[in-house]
Design an enzyme around this catalytic site. Structure first.
Site, PDB file in Angstrom:
ATOM      1  N   ARG A   1       0.884  -1.181   0.000  1.00 47.19           N
ATOM      2  CA  ARG A   1       0.000   0.000   0.000  1.00 47.19           C
ATOM      3  C   ARG A   1       0.911   1.217   0.000  1.00 47.19           C
ATOM      4  NH1 ARG A   1      -5.121   1.483   3.691  1.00 47.19           N
ATOM      5  NH2 ARG A   1      -5.981   0.140   2.070  1.00 47.19           N
TER       6      ARG A   1
ATOM      7  N   ASP B   1     -17.227   7.196  -1.255  1.00 45.89           N
ATOM      8  CA  ASP B   1     -15.940   7.102  -0.571  1.00 45.89           C
ATOM      9  C   ASP B   1     -15.645   8.480   0.030  1.00 45.89           C
ATOM     10  OD1 ASP B   1     -13.421   6.287   0.283  1.00 45.89           O
ATOM     11  OD2 ASP B   1     -12.481   6.456  -1.688  1.00 45.89           O
TER      12      ASP B   1
ATOM     13  N   HIS C   1      -7.430   0.683  -6.261  1.00 45.58           N
ATOM     14  CA  HIS C   1      -7.617  -0.184  -5.081  1.00 45.58           C
ATOM     15  C   HIS C   1      -8.295  -1.477  -5.557  1.00 45.58           C
ATOM     16  CE1 HIS C   1      -7.717  -1.388  -1.052  1.00 45.58           C
ATOM     17  NE2 HIS C   1      -8.535  -0.514  -0.511  1.00 45.58           N
TER      18      HIS C   1
HETATM   19  N1  NVA Z   1      -9.918   6.789  -1.318  1.00 45.47           N
HETATM   20  C1  NVA Z   1      -9.544   6.300  -0.024  1.00 45.47           C
HETATM   21  C2  NVA Z   1      -9.780   4.823   0.069  1.00 45.47           C
HETATM   22  C3  NVA Z   1      -9.473   4.220   1.413  1.00 45.47           C
HETATM   23  C4  NVA Z   1      -9.685   2.748   1.451  1.00 45.47           C
HETATM   24  C5  NVA Z   1      -8.090   6.648   0.233  1.00 45.47           C
HETATM   25  O1  NVA Z   1      -7.272   6.464  -0.657  1.00 45.47           O
HETATM   26  O2  NVA Z   1      -7.782   7.114   1.331  1.00 45.47           O
HETATM   27  N1   CP Z   2     -11.018  -0.176   2.625  1.00 48.03           N
HETATM   28  C1   CP Z   2      -9.742  -0.211   3.041  1.00 48.03           C
HETATM   29  O1   CP Z   2      -8.809  -0.487   2.290  1.00 48.03           O
HETATM   30  O2   CP Z   2      -9.596   0.015   4.385  1.00 48.03           O
HETATM   31  P1   CP Z   2      -8.239   0.238   5.163  1.00 48.03           P
HETATM   32  O3   CP Z   2      -7.693   1.567   4.760  1.00 48.03           O
HETATM   33  O4   CP Z   2      -8.625   0.163   6.619  1.00 48.03           O
HETATM   34  O5   CP Z   2      -7.284  -0.877   4.797  1.00 48.03           O
END
Ligand code: NVA
Ligand code: CP
Length: 310
Positions: free
Chosen positions: A108, A230, A135
């Site tokens: 990540r 989101d 994602h």
């Molecule tokens: N768009 C959000 C998704 C989190 C799972 C982010 O990147 O923070």
């Molecule tokens: N949805 C998701 O990826 O959640 P986290 O940021 O908690 O991993």
């Protein structure tokens, strides 16, 4: 014939074939059932997954670590500060070294190119656990959840309301590949990237889905089977949060907006949710909401992904 995905990486849904997506769903359903009935499914006995996080996580970290354990393997967590990666060692050398120890890497991070490079220079599968652009694991779990609830994907309409971010991009790829219609409503400067819309339009031609990029949330939600939203400010955009709040207020998913969807619509959110901003409690906690099923399915779907790739 079963699809062979061994050794491949999962960087974007766009790179998966429809057959591979269905292979993931079939194995997810079987592993979910095995977990419920207590049947052993140690498909990755003795394997190791390195999990690199440059951003925080609840779901991704816990579901991957639990998942690799249930499959008989070992998960190793590394925060950004734990590795030499991109500090005193370039990605190429890091990828080659990690490939000598591990059976797979989940990462990540911010820059999508880092995930591409890790896969290119290393010799083990790399799984994208979220970048600024995509994602894929989340959206595969989401599509699997829709399939469980609606028994089909083809022909359904998903309305995504809010920021044209990593979730919007992966949903564009995922819906267009599986024959789902997707309508995205975002404010002017916050639309999904043109080239990802273009890639999805090409998929849509092949798989028979419809794509709309709109301003008006009501038009997007009209007769939708699924409403998805989101956060308005993603990880790394915290300093823009106040400014975005003003620009996105019209895009809140609330009882007024959901009236335009089908009565049996599903409400979805990748979580974490900023309740009171992009969604209100009346929707997030309504009987239409499947947010915790999505979160659970991260576990089952990612176990399938790891088992197929590693
Ligand atoms: N768009 C959000 C998704 C989190 C799972 C982010 O990147 O923070
Ligand atoms: N949805 C998701 O990826 O959640 P986290 O940021 O908690 O991993």
């Amino acid at each position: 014939m079963a699809v062979n995905m061994k050794g491949k990486s999962l960087i974007e849904i766009h790179q998966l074939t429809l057959e591979e997506i269905w292979e993931i769903f079939d194995l997810s359903a079987s592993l979910k059932m095995k977990l419920i009935t207590g049947e052993s499914h140690r498909l990755l006995e003795g394997k190791t997954l390195g999990m690199i996080f440059s951003k925080p996580s609840t779901r991704t970290r816990v579901s991957f670590e639990t998942g690799i354990f249930q499959l008989g393997g070992l998960g190793m967590y590394f925060s950004q500060n734990d590795l030499q990666l991109k500090k005193s060692e370039n990605i190429s050398d890091s990828a080659k070294v990690l490939s000598r120890y591990l059976s797979g890497i989940m990462i990540r991070t911010f820059d999508h190119q880092d995930v591409i490079d890790l896969a290119r220079f290393g010799s083990i599968p790399v799984i994208n656990g979220l970048t600024d652009l995509h994602h894929p694991c989340q959206v595969l779990a989401d599509l699997f959840t829709i399939l469980e609830k609606k028994k089909t994907l083809r022909g359904l309409k998903l309305a995504y309301i809010g920021d044209g971010n990593n979730m919007a991009h992966s949903l564009l790829h995922g819906c267009s590949k599986t024959g789902m219609d997707i309508s995205i409503a975002s404010p002017g400067d916050y639309k999904p990237l043109d080239y990802i819309v273009k890639e999805s339009l090409e998929n849509a031609k092949v798989f028979g889905s419809k794509i709309e990029i709109l301003d008006d949330p009501v038009a997007a939600v009209k007769d939708a089977d699924i409403i998805y939203t989101d956060v308005w400010a993603s990880m790394g955009q915290e300093s823009q949060a106040e400014d975005r709040k003003k620009k996105f207020m019209k895009y809140q998913v609330n009882p007024e907006l959901v009236k335009y969807a089908k009565e049996d619509y599903l409400f979805m959110h990748c979580l974490p949710a900023h309740r009171g901003d992009e969604v209100v409690n009346e929707v997030a906690d309504s009987p239409n909401s499947v947010i915790f099923d999505e979160a659970e399915n991260r576990l089952h779907v990612q176990k399938a992904i790891m088992a197929l790739l590693m």
